[in-house]
Design an enzyme around this catalytic site. Structure first.
Site, PDB file in Angstrom:
ATOM      1  N   HIS A  90       0.962  -1.445  -0.119  1.00  0.00           N
ATOM      2  CA  HIS A  90       0.068   0.417  -0.066  1.00  0.00           C
ATOM      3  C   HIS A  90       0.971   1.754  -0.107  1.00  0.00           C
ATOM      4  CE1 HIS A  90      -2.206  -2.762   2.212  1.00  0.00           C
ATOM      5  NE2 HIS A  90      -3.640  -2.895   1.106  1.00  0.00           N
ATOM      6  N   ASP A 109      21.672   8.668 -31.073  1.00  0.00           N
ATOM      7  CA  ASP A 109      21.685   8.789 -29.462  1.00  0.00           C
ATOM      8  C   ASP A 109      24.372   8.147 -29.576  1.00  0.00           C
ATOM      9  OD1 ASP A 109      23.407   6.152 -30.934  1.00  0.00           O
ATOM     10  OD2 ASP A 109      21.579   4.339 -29.977  1.00  0.00           O
ATOM     11  N   GLY A 110      24.493   9.433 -30.096  1.00  0.00           N
ATOM     12  CA  GLY A 110      25.515   9.573 -30.335  1.00  0.00           C
ATOM     13  C   GLY A 110      26.233   8.637 -29.591  1.00  0.00           C
ATOM     14  N   SER A 131      22.893  -0.724 -36.076  1.00  0.00           N
ATOM     15  CA  SER A 131      21.948  -1.254 -37.218  1.00  0.00           C
ATOM     16  C   SER A 131      23.550  -1.307 -38.049  1.00  0.00           C
ATOM     17  CB  SER A 131      21.178   0.018 -37.965  1.00  0.00           C
ATOM     18  OG  SER A 131      21.414   1.472 -37.496  1.00  0.00           O
TER      19      SER A 131
END
Length: 578
Positions: free
Chosen positions: A221, A401-402, A446
């Site tokens: 909780h 993304d460098g 890639s």
């Protein structure tokens, strides 16, 4: 500041959530006028024991996700983190009694509100002549000393639902089910840990944690745990949890020791990624088996959450073969996972890798190792890429993304390591094939896939001949493969732009009197010009295609890298007088 929640209203969110579950599950029905979900085939339970559970909402899929044949008959839901109303609990008891069930077992988590409200409804139902029993589940292993309130009810309650459901489905009587699940609950423990808090709709987070802290032993909780510890690795957190849960000096420990057989539950408290959950599950299995504990079954998923809390709980239940049969029994409950009825421990978890295919004969292979010139070319390409690492990363930050430079440096280091292992093959086709496999495995991203495709395809024409027309055909084959699978075309602002420009110049190698170096020099200059031209192009493929062209004022890093590779090859051949 209150947290953002996708709800229609704060006051109606519990009703809407339960209505959504029922709307998508034909096996459930709502009890009119109450926040109660019941099996839609209640009439089939005549002569059997009914099982009811529940508590505050916000713990989904608990408890309504565990309604079904072989588990719960129904669930009474309260508002978020709030015990359900006595009237609704009593209405549920009456509903199942009126279809001819022979008794009702209330399965209640050990929280004051739940004990009081379910207990009062039970007494009222008994006064009406309905046979009702109640078991209070407290499986929390956080507290080292006995608390007056007892152990809190946590995710282990779901296992009690399963055991009780299997017994009820087998026709076992109310008293026996009550006694057996009470005994099972004594051999079970759960411990939670969280990276941060959760927040009830319309409210602020229930507690704050520093960036380098985690909460150990918290409830479901949003209440704080027994202590805060420094952030650590998944292995270290799991070890800490299991040490705490099984420590005999801990009054709430689970009596698990070497040789014990257990069911393991790895429960997502709501906001943990599946990736993290898998890492935790692996750590838990390794840690338990390292202690000599046999894992009979492992359940991994979200069973009892605390809204969006990014944390987890581990549950251990000591089992024997008779108890395992109840865990394995069939159920139609939507949230119960399809658990294989096979022990986790003792199973072979790896399969031997396939053997490498025998290479087809290469008519150009003369045996031996590559000439010194080829080794020099590879070494120069590697040193060039390593020197460009920061420059390529800087170019990549504008549209990706460098990490373009890092990726190419990783490839360069992999090639350097491969060259140290021994001389590369003499056959150009075999050399390109080996480089392809190396880059696919080590380069990543890639870029690794594209270079791998290019080299694999380029190697094929070189199996028959290695003259200049064959090298031109190899360039054509590589470019065709990159376009086919990469979906890029010249002008899309990718590495293909540089390679395509070079490939057009290398068509000259197909003429009878072609000159290697003069044609290659033209090809390199065209590749470099094409790389620079990419800064004026609108990206049509790759990550850059998602970026506004107004923000792309630098050349594509992949194109720059490809041109640099060609320049390195040319310079070595010029020095060698090829």
């Amino acid at each position: 500041m209150t947290s953002k929640k996708l709800v229609n209203s704060v006051t109606g969110c519990a009703d809407d959530a339960l209505a959504g579950l029922v709307a998508c599950n034909p096996g459930l029905q709502l009890l009119q006028g109450h926040r109660v979900a019941l099996r839609s085939d209640l009439d089939s339970l005549k002569g059997r024991v009914a099982l009811l559970s529940g508590g505050g909402s916000g713990h989904e899929p608990a408890h309504a996700g565990f309604i079904g044949k072989g588990m719960l008959t129904g669930v009474i839901a309260g508002a978020v983190f709030t015990s359900p109303a006595v009237g609704s609990i009593l209405a549920a008891i009456r509903a199942v009694a009126q279809v001819g069930t022979v008794g009702t077992l209330l399965i209640v988590k050990n929280y004051t509100g739940d004990r009081l409200n379910f207990g009062l409804a039970r007494e009222q139902a008994r006064a009406e002549g309905i046979a009702v029993e109640m078991v209070v589940i407290g499986d929390d292993s956080a507290f080292t000393t006995l608390k007056k309130a007892g152990r809190r009810g946590l995710c282990g309650t779901v296992l009690i639902h399963k055991v009780a459901g299997a017994l009820a489905e087998a026709g076992v009587g109310l008293q026996e089910i009550t006694e057996r699940v009470s005994m099972v609950a004594k051999n079970m423990g759960t411990l939670g840990v969280s990276l941060s808090s959760c927040s009830v709709p319309g409210s602020r987070p229930t507690f704050e944690l520093a960036a380098d802290e985690v909460e150990l032993g918290l409830g479901i909780h949003g209440e704080a745990g027994v202590r805060r510890v420094k952030m650590a690795t998944a292995d270290e957190i799991v070890k800490l949890m299991l040490d705490h849960m099984t420590n005999p000096s801990n009054v709430s420990h689970v009596p698990v020791q070497a040789g014990s057989s257990v069911v393991l539950m790895v429960n997502n408290l709501g906001g943990l990624s599946f990736l993290e959950l898998g890492i935790i599950a692996d750590a838990a299995v390794r840690s338990l088996e390292g202690r000599g504990v046999k894992i009979a079954r492992a359940l991994v998923g979200t069973f009892m959450s605390a809204l969006e809390m990014p944390g987890l709980s581990l549950t251990l239940l000591l089992v024997d073969e008779s108890l395992l049969k109840l865990i394995d029994a069939e159920t139609t409950a939507s949230a119960w996972p399809a658990v294989p009825r096979v022990s986790v421990t003792g199973r072979k978890r790896t399969r031997a890798a396939p053997t490498e295919p025998v290479e087809a004969p290469d008519s150009t292979a003369a045996g031996g190792s590559a000439p010194k010139q080829m080794v020099l070319v590879l070494e120069r390409v590697c040193s060039t890429l390593l020197g460009l690492e920061e420059h390529l990363n800087a170019l990549d930050r504008a549209a990706g993304d460098g990490d373009c430079g890092t990726t190419h440096s990783r490839a360069a280091r992999a090639i350097q390591g491969w060259l140290k292992e021994g001389p590369p093959p003499a056959s150009p086709a075999q050399l390109l094939s080996k480089l392809s496999l190396l880059l696919l495995e080590k380069m990543g991203g890639s870029s690794g896939a594209l270079y791998g495709l290019f080299l694999t395809a380029a190697a094929q024409p070189l199996k028959a001949k290695t003259d200049l027309p064959a090298w031109s055909a190899a360039m054509d084959a590589g470019l065709e493969a990159m376009q086919k699978y990469g979906k890029a075309a010249p002008g899309d602002r990718t590495m293909l732009d540089s390679l395509w420009a070079a490939g057009q110049e290398l068509q000259a190698w197909k003429s009878p009197r072609a000159d290697l170096l003069s044609t290659l020099t033209k090809a390199v200059k065209s590749a470099e010009a094409a790389a620079q031209a990419t800064k004026n192009m609108e990206a049509g493929a790759g990550r850059a295609s998602y970026i506004s062209s107004a923000r792309l004022d630098q050349p594509d890093p992949g194109a720059v890298a490809a041109a640099a590779i060609l320049r390195a090859i040319l310079e070595v051949l010029q020095r060698q007088g090829a």
